[in-house]
Enzyme design. Structure first.
Site, PDB file in Angstrom:
ATOM      1  N   GLU A   1      15.845 -17.780 -11.417  1.00  0.00           N
ATOM      2  CA  GLU A   1      15.382 -16.417 -11.656  1.00  0.00           C
ATOM      3  C   GLU A   1      14.585 -16.336 -12.967  1.00  0.00           C
ATOM      4  O   GLU A   1      13.549 -15.658 -13.039  1.00  0.00           O
ATOM      5  CB  GLU A   1      16.595 -15.468 -11.684  1.00  0.00           C
ATOM      6  CG  GLU A   1      16.334 -14.039 -12.077  1.00  0.00           C
ATOM      7  CD  GLU A   1      15.381 -13.281 -11.160  1.00  0.00           C
ATOM      8  OE1 GLU A   1      14.898 -13.864 -10.180  1.00  0.00           O
ATOM      9  OE2 GLU A   1      15.069 -12.121 -11.471  1.00  0.00           O
TER      10      GLU A   1
ATOM     11  N   HIS B   1      16.231 -37.259 -11.407  1.00  0.00           N
ATOM     12  CA  HIS B   1      15.744 -37.691 -10.091  1.00  0.00           C
ATOM     13  C   HIS B   1      14.269 -37.373  -9.889  1.00  0.00           C
ATOM     14  O   HIS B   1      13.775 -37.409  -8.779  1.00  0.00           O
ATOM     15  CB  HIS B   1      16.586 -37.055  -8.988  1.00  0.00           C
ATOM     16  CG  HIS B   1      18.029 -37.458  -9.048  1.00  0.00           C
ATOM     17  ND1 HIS B   1      18.458 -38.747  -8.795  1.00  0.00           N
ATOM     18  CD2 HIS B   1      19.129 -36.756  -9.400  1.00  0.00           C
ATOM     19  CE1 HIS B   1      19.763 -38.813  -8.955  1.00  0.00           C
ATOM     20  NE2 HIS B   1      20.192 -37.623  -9.331  1.00  0.00           N
TER      21      HIS B   1
ATOM     22  N   CYS C   1       0.855  -1.180   0.000  1.00  0.00           N
ATOM     23  CA  CYS C   1       0.000   0.000   0.000  1.00  0.00           C
ATOM     24  C   CYS C   1       0.901   1.243   0.000  1.00  0.00           C
ATOM     25  O   CYS C   1       2.007   1.225   0.534  1.00  0.00           O
ATOM     26  CB  CYS C   1      -0.942   0.111   1.195  1.00  0.00           C
ATOM     27  SG  CYS C   1      -2.055  -1.299   1.354  1.00  0.00           S
TER      28      CYS C   1
ATOM     29  N   LYS D   1       5.140  -4.486  -5.468  1.00  0.00           N
ATOM     30  CA  LYS D   1       6.600  -4.441  -5.479  1.00  0.00           C
ATOM     31  C   LYS D   1       7.194  -4.547  -4.084  1.00  0.00           C
ATOM     32  O   LYS D   1       8.229  -5.166  -3.890  1.00  0.00           O
ATOM     33  CB  LYS D   1       7.042  -3.122  -6.116  1.00  0.00           C
ATOM     34  CG  LYS D   1       8.522  -2.965  -6.186  1.00  0.00           C
ATOM     35  CD  LYS D   1       8.972  -2.732  -7.576  1.00  0.00           C
ATOM     36  CE  LYS D   1      10.463  -2.916  -7.730  1.00  0.00           C
ATOM     37  NZ  LYS D   1      10.802  -4.169  -8.388  1.00  0.00           N
TER      38      LYS D   1
END
Ligand code: F6R
Length: 609
Positions: A482, A505, A2, A604
């Site tokens: 990433e 695996h 916020c 963010k």
């Protein structure tokens, strides 16, 4: 999350609030609202959705005023609805905007209900409005009412408060969430971050934990958590307005990907100026670094992947143990703490709650020293650390982190080499080589950016898929992680990453002709291993998309697509190989028509658990 903004001026503050909220939208974009004092009433406009929608409604309703507060929301308590949107009011006399979470809101709600207050929303914030009202109507100043109310709140908050019969006062308070006061000429402001008020002023005061402020048009009075008058330094912000604009780009993420050569050069400049010396991390570093027996990295999301990359560097270059942990996990386990292990937090925003709490917990467990790698000056995490390395990425506005990540890697690499020097593991020749590697890095990154047309051509193929796998080994495994995170975050395609050797695996069972497999395969010590892993994929019909430098000698063949990345740049190769996976995610998201800069459900700055 916020964002909050507030203004008291001799001019209409609605445009200031709206512009401020647009700049704060990265902090949350579920709903937005403003409240202003207009004659003998507090007028409020709130809308679900983006600030632009609320702006349109405010214009239609002819909203103007000389005192007001605004909010952009990332929903926590209560769904994304207009009644839950801020500002919240109490008896149309008090209006409040709030960033943070009030932990004792349920208890306060019951108490206030008993006092006759009715609740219109499911938010924790509404209790603040009623609590302030409760104390204010008992007599005294608005400032004192906010003081009494906030002293009864537990949790985190940055708030702005106005009252119907106080046209000359804007009150604010901070605990655990960022808040600053902007000093104008005959007008003053509050905001979650400086970008919100930059068009009005660059002179800012960062509030400390527990501070309460009273703003009039001509002055600001602050008290600290002990009720003592507080004199806080005035800073002149160096954030440029241009850095907050899109310029010729379509999205902030695109802009920020392309800004990486400059962001890296700026960050590297700090390293070149100081050399790989303790001073790079603050005055106390010369005393702290030689005492260390290990490094413990705590971070979340993309910043955590920066930490995983750093582990390879720190252990191989400095020869010291390094472990990396997700901050939100660490803070809830009975971890073993060696006081001589340096806690390194990595955070673009410097205010991620999980990382902050993990840092506090590490201190409680006995870790003696903490270093913060951060992109935002004066933010909470560096301020709670003994040492700091500020990345010079500039403002990062796209929700998906790009240039912050690659510059974090530079800071972490500098830490690895500096620790290596302190420990006698890095010779003068090594040091010169590492500096040279850094010097060449922005050029290699620029070269990687030039691959965009080829990557764009690949993206069409990915856009129609439901899943993707990313593979890497060694230093490039965190970059595969990433790449997968970037893809899922902005294109909503399910993506996972594995160290290529781990495929057999389990995850190999997922591979068929519908599974695109991205491989980061520069020419390093593990290349031949990666090649074998790729054969395993191809044999099961998986389509391979390989980022490989010229020295890797990959050739296109049926089901194997290759993009040549810049010449392998040694230990810094992970930074160069981040660029193509960022661009892939960006172009796939564009093809799928998602909101690249504001992906669904995210924000963010994550200041909640
Ligand atoms: C992903 C992303 C997040 C952040 C994470 C930590 O693109 O940006 O995963 O890396 O929320 O944020 P900071 O670095 O601000 O602590």
């Amino acid at each position: 999350m916020c964002g909050i903004v507030g203004a008291i001026a001799a001019r209409d503050v609605v445009p200031v609030l709206v512009e401020g909220l647009k700049r704060l939208e990265y902090r949350g974009y579920d709903s937005a609202g403003v409240a202003v004092l207009a004659g003998d009433e507090i007028r409020r406009v709130r809308r679900v959705g983006r600030v632009a929608e609320m702006e349109g409604a405010a214009a239609e309703e002819n909203l103007h005023g000389l005192l007001g507060i605004g909010h952009t929301r990332w929903a926590t308590h209560g769904g994304v609805t207009e009644p839950n949107a801020h500002p919240h009011v109490s008896f149309d006399k008090i209006a409040v905007v709030h960033n943070g979470i009030i932990e004792n809101h349920e208890e306060q709600r019951q108490r206030l209900k008993g006092l006759g207050y009715a609740f219109e929303s499911q938010t924790d914030t509404e209790v603040i409005a009623h609590l302030v009202h409760h104390y204010y109507q008992a007599g005294g100043s608005l400032f004192d009412a906010v003081k009494q109310a906030t002293r009864e709140l537990t949790g985190a908050y940055a708030i702005g408060v106005i009252a119907l019969d106080r046209p000359d006062e804007l009150v604010c308070a901070r605990m655990g969430c960022p808040l600053l006061v902007g000093l104008g000429d005959g007008e003053n402001f509050i905001a979650s971050d400086v970008s919100a008020i930059l068009s009005a002023t660059r002179r800012v005061i960062f509030l400390e934990e527990g501070d309460i402020g009273l703003l009039t048009r001509d002055g600001v009075k602050l008290i600290d958590k002990d009720d003592q008058p507080a004199a806080r330094p005035v800073h002149l912000s160096d954030v440029s307005l241009a850095s907050l604009e899109l310029g010729p780009y379509s999205h902030f993420m695109q802009k920020e990907i392309h800004e990486q050569p400059k962001a890296l050069s700026d960050t590297i400049e700090a390293v070149q100026d100081a050399g790989f010396n303790a001073a790079l991390f603050g005055e106390a570093a010369a005393e702290i670094l030689p005492q260390l027996e290990g490094v413990k990295i705590l971070a979340c999301g993309t910043s955590y992947y920066a930490g995983l990359t750093a582990k390879y560097w720190i252990e191989s270059i400095a020869g010291i143990a390094c472990d990396v942990e997700i901050a939100s996990e660490y803070r809830y386990r009975a971890a073993f703490a060696n006081p001589k292990h340096l806690v390194v937090t990595i955070s673009q925003s410097g205010e991620t709650l999980d990382t902050m709490e993990a840092l506090k917990y590490a201190r409680e467990l006995g870790h003696a020293y903490a270093l913060s790698i951060c992109n935002v000056r004066e933010s909470a995490i560096p301020r709670a650390s003994d040492l700091v390395f500020y990345t010079r990425a500039g403002a990062e506005i796209g929700v998906a982190s790009t240039k912050a990540f690659t510059t974090q890697l530079v800071g972490l690499f500098a830490l690895a080499v500096t620790l290596g020097k302190v420990r006698g593991k890095v010779s003068a020749a090594d040091e010169a080589q590492y500096l040279d590697d850094l010097r060449h890095l922005p050029g290699s990154v620029q070269h990687a950016l030039n691959l965009e047309p080829q990557i764009k051509a690949w993206s069409e193929r990915f856009a129609v898929k439901d899943n993707a796998l990313f593979l890497g080994r060694g230093l490039h495994y965190p970059i595969a992680l990433e790449g997968a995170l970037k893809l899922k975050e902005i294109s909503y395609i399910h993506a996972e990453a594995y160290p290529a050797g781990e495929l057999k695996h389990g995850p190999l069972a997922l591979v068929d002709e519908d599974m695109p497999v991205v491989v980061i395969a520069p020419n390093d010590a593990l290349l031949e291993k990666v090649k074998s892993n790729m054969q395993e994929v191809r044999a099961r019909g998986g389509e391979l998309f390989v980022f490989a430098d010229a020295d890797s000698h990959f050739h296109e063949s049926d089901g194997v697509h290759v993009i040549r990345t810049p010449r392998h740049v040694g230990v810094l190769s992970p930074i160069v190989h981040t660029i193509p996976v960022q661009m892939l995610a960006y172009h796939v998201a564009l093809s799928r028509g998602t909101d690249v800069d504001k992906p669904r459900n995210l924000a963010k700055s994550v200041t909640v658990e």
